[in-house]
Scaffold this motif. Sequence first.
Motif, PDB file in Angstrom:
ATOM      1  N   LEU A  11       0.826  -1.204   0.000  1.00 46.21           N
ATOM      2  CA  LEU A  11       0.000   0.000   0.000  1.00 46.21           C
ATOM      3  C   LEU A  11       0.861   1.255   0.000  1.00 46.21           C
ATOM      4  O   LEU A  11       1.760   1.399   0.831  1.00 46.21           O
ATOM      5  N   THR A  12       0.564   2.175  -0.908  1.00 46.70           N
ATOM      6  CA  THR A  12       1.239   3.466  -0.954  1.00 46.70           C
ATOM      7  C   THR A  12       0.458   4.454  -0.090  1.00 46.70           C
ATOM      8  O   THR A  12      -0.642   4.154   0.386  1.00 46.70           O
ATOM      9  N   ARG A  13       1.006   5.627   0.064  1.00 43.85           N
ATOM     10  CA  ARG A  13       0.276   6.687   0.789  1.00 43.85           C
ATOM     11  C   ARG A  13      -1.067   6.954   0.128  1.00 43.85           C
ATOM     12  O   ARG A  13      -2.075   7.129   0.813  1.00 43.85           O
ATOM     13  N   ALA A  14      -1.087   6.985  -1.194  1.00 47.07           N
ATOM     14  CA  ALA A  14      -2.342   7.220  -1.911  1.00 47.07           C
ATOM     15  C   ALA A  14      -3.339   6.090  -1.661  1.00 47.07           C
ATOM     16  O   ALA A  14      -4.539   6.327  -1.530  1.00 47.07           O
ATOM     17  N   ASP A  15      -2.856   4.849  -1.596  1.00 46.91           N
ATOM     18  CA  ASP A  15      -3.739   3.710  -1.317  1.00 46.91           C
ATOM     19  C   ASP A  15      -4.403   3.836   0.045  1.00 46.91           C
ATOM     20  O   ASP A  15      -5.552   3.417   0.227  1.00 46.91           O
ATOM     21  N   LEU A  16      -3.701   4.401   1.006  1.00 53.00           N
ATOM     22  CA  LEU A  16      -4.273   4.548   2.345  1.00 53.00           C
ATOM     23  C   LEU A  16      -5.480   5.480   2.356  1.00 53.00           C
ATOM     24  O   LEU A  16      -6.333   5.389   3.235  1.00 53.00           O
TER      25      LEU A  16
END
Length: 166
Positions: A32-37
């Motif tokens: 998970l990337t920051r954007a995915d969070l």
Amino acid sequence: MNDLERHGVPEEVETDGWTLEVTGSVDDVLSLTRADLESFARESIVDDFVCEEGWTAEGLRWEGIRVASILERAGVSDAGEYGLVRALDSGYACSFPIERLADSVLAVELDGESLALEHGGPARLVPVGNDRDCWESVKWVSAIEVRKSEPTAADTAKDAALSRVS
């Protein structure tokens, strides 16, 4: 003197391209990337942070994702009974029974601001409940490994964390 003044940010903590890896006894390994969070619901908790070194930061407002949501997306298998939360710094890790880990919050904000590097950003584990220890609040979280058996003392950083207490 607070934790930041005493310990600072370790040189090996590099957050460019940061991801949270969820591995182990799960149906779907996640990266998970920051954007995915951003796709997860956010929760806020307000609590005091009491350090073993004798200082307290009162009324901190943490905002982030309940770890249960992340574990649900990964699909923890029936065998998954423990979680080992790893940090970006020198193998720092803490172990939790899966239910206790699920109740924790992966904080991405502190007091209404993006979580700064010196406070454990981009993501810091914030355990809840009266039985938590300050060293369990893992800064710079990089991975959650779901395990069927309890990690050993060699897998965790309790001794390293407590050695920092003067």
